[in-house]
Design an enzyme around this catalytic site. Structure first.
Site, PDB file in Angstrom:
ATOM      1  N   SER A  82       0.809  -1.222   0.000  1.00  0.00           N
ATOM      2  CA  SER A  82       0.000   0.000   0.000  1.00  0.00           C
ATOM      3  C   SER A  82       0.840   1.268   0.000  1.00  0.00           C
ATOM      4  CB  SER A  82      -0.946   0.018   1.207  1.00  0.00           C
ATOM      5  OG  SER A  82      -0.221   0.206   2.412  1.00  0.00           O
ATOM      6  N   LYS A 125       1.692   4.399   7.036  1.00  0.00           N
ATOM      7  CA  LYS A 125       0.987   5.244   6.059  1.00  0.00           C
ATOM      8  C   LYS A 125       1.613   6.637   6.066  1.00  0.00           C
ATOM      9  CE  LYS A 125      -2.130   1.980   5.404  1.00  0.00           C
ATOM     10  NZ  LYS A 125      -2.207   1.200   4.141  1.00  0.00           N
TER      11      LYS A 125
END
Length: 216
Positions: A82, A125
């Site tokens: 991701s 993230k």
């Protein structure tokens, strides 16, 4: 542990009449005065040679590096894609565990945090929205406080077309997203991340060698 013998003072052994015998001095004239010591006093320790200095500096540097890595940084392994293209699956990197004790979390930082829905898991993230920011997503384009956010870290091939209604990021919370927008599970699904859940900043990829470098 070694032991030290506990001997008493030496005792002279005398036998027969010798036990009470004393010897008178041969002359009352004083003897010659003792002269100066002939031995050479020890000088200062010899300085280390070039090789010795190099080995000393190398040892000090190695010890300092181990202490810094042990107490300031933590090695972690990325699982998932991701955060492509910067971070690949199974990349190994160092995270700084103490930087946010002295500095503020900034937009664009790549952070490691406990997953809000299962704190036993950790996610990595990028910080997009700071506390108090007004944020919305329009067909994949992020708007912050009325202006479109420039995101050079998201290649066109990784963009998606999802939208999200206006949101004001709560105090002590951060809106985070993965760089690979089309597959990332992030604040668009589980909401902003509370500050206490964030425990590190990604700083440097050390393995594999082809990916080595600072995380930006």
């Amino acid at each position: 542990m070694g032991t030290i013998p506990q001997g008493g003072p030496e005792q002279n052994q005398w036998s027969g009449a010798d036990a009470n015998r004393i010897q008178a001095p041969q002359s009352s004239a004083p003897g010659p005065a003792p002269g100066p010591a002939t031995g050479t006093p020890p000088g200062p320790p010899r300085p280390l040679g070039g090789v010795g200095l190099w080995l000393r500096d190398l040892l000090v540097s190695a010890v300092a590096s181990v202490l810094i890595i042990t107490f300031l940084y933590q090695p972690v392994r990325v699982e998932g894609t991701s955060m492509l293209p910067r971070l690949e699956d199974h990349d190994r990197l160092f995270i700084n565990k103490f930087v946010y004790r002295f500095a503020a979390i900034e937009r664009g930082d790549v952070v490691v945090f406990h997953y809000p829905r299962d704190p036993e898991k950790s996610y990595i993230k990028r910080v997009i929205g700071l506390p108090g920011d007004k944020l919305r997503i329009d067909h994949g384009r992020v708007w912050l406080n009325g202006k479109r956010l420039r995101e050079p870290y998201v290649p066109e091939v990784y963009e998606d077309s999802r939208s999200m209604a206006d949101l004001i990021v709560p105090e002590e919370s951060y809106f985070v997203m993965g760089d690979h927008r089309s597959i990332s599970s992030d604040s668009r699904e589980f909401g902003p991340v509370d500050r206490p859940l964030i425990y590190g900043k990604a700083v440097f990829v050390y393995w594999p060698a082809r990916d080595a470098g600072v995380v930006r």
